[in-house]
Write a protein that holds these residues in place. Structure first.
Motif: not given
Length: 288
Positions: A211-235
């Protein structure tokens, strides 16, 4: 538009799933491209299977998507609140290992099996004992005090060590040594059956190898805000997503609960407020 109910680790499944209102689920398998956009207002999910009568708005930053009244009702019927001392169901005491110096002792209903450990993101664990609720609770408190372990580990501390874990054999040896120390302590509740050490390791299930080190953590979602990427781990509740810029962003799925989500491209990156992952590791005293 689907309303999210958070993630879960089914006992009969190979990995985590994202749950949706109405009973639908989406498998969270490594390598899958994920993208979603939040719309509208995050609303309370209610308590104990009942909808919030007010559909009250809740803060985007809390990991518990409940208004104050629903949160009170939910906790009033929880094992942690000790409001059910005559609960006839069997419980188990466990030793959970999240990384070097990050250990806790806890209890869970036997019917839940190991799901509770996966939900917390425990990299390795072993059962300590089984028996009635209050016997399990008394022994849990005894072991916490004697071993100097907390009742919970902050998620930032768990995230900080996932990309730099000891080898599996070393993890198992550490859990076994702690189990032996716990088993040798006097004062266990007489009605609690002691269980031998059998270390279970979740690194493979979570996808933590390499697992590569995490560079950031989502603080909160907001109206209209999007998140996307490739799942590398789920813990536990955390999704580690490789974003188009090459970074790895952690999404705590508890922050998704209560939001209405629509599909977005996996190239969306982190179009929501994020924060840096603290580099300082939370060390415990009394164990080593």
């Amino acid at each position: 538009m689907w309303r999210c109910e958070g993630s879960a680790w089914p006992e009969d499944g190979p990995g985590a799933v994202l749950r949706w209102e109405g009973g639908r689920v989406s498998p969270l398998t490594a390598g899958r491209e994920i993208g979603f956009r939040a719309l509208g207002v995050r609303r309370c999910v209610g308590a104990r299977g009942n909808a919030c009568p007010l559909a009250a708005p809740v803060s985007g930053r809390t990991t518990q998507a409940r208004c104050a009244e629903c949160a009170r009702l939910d906790r009033a019927h929880s094992v942690a609140a000790d409001t059910m001392p005559d609960d006839p169901r069997p419980y188990r005491v466990y030793l959970a290992w999240f990384g070097p110096g990050l250990v806790k002792v806890g209890i869970t209903g036997e019917a839940r099996g190991a799901a509770r450990l996966r939900e917390q993101g425990a990299v390795a664990y072993s059962w300590l004992g089984r028996g009635p609720l209050m016997a399990a609770r008394r022994t849990e408190e005894l072991l916490r005090a004697a071993l100097g372990v907390p009742d919970r580990i902050p998620y930032d501390a768990k995230r900080a060590v996932r990309a730099d874990l000891p080898q599996r054999a070393d993890r198992a040896a550490e859990v076994a040594a702690l189990h032996a120390r716990a088993a040798a302590l006097p004062g266990w509740a007489e009605t609690l059956e002691r269980l031998e050490c059998r270390v279970v390791d979740h690194a493979g299930v979570f996808g933590l190898d390499g697992l590569p080190p995490a560079t950031a953590v989502v603080r909160e979602l907001v109206d209209g805000g999007a998140v996307g990427g490739r799942l590398v781990a789920a813990a536990g509740p955390d999704l580690h997503l490789r974003t188009p810029d090459g970074g790895v962003v952690v999404v705590d799925t508890r922050l998704l609960t209560g939001w209405s989500l629509v599909r977005a491209g996996a190239d969306a990156g982190a179009g929501v407020p994020v924060r840096a992952l603290p580099a300082v590791r939370a060390e415990q005293g009394g164990l080593f």
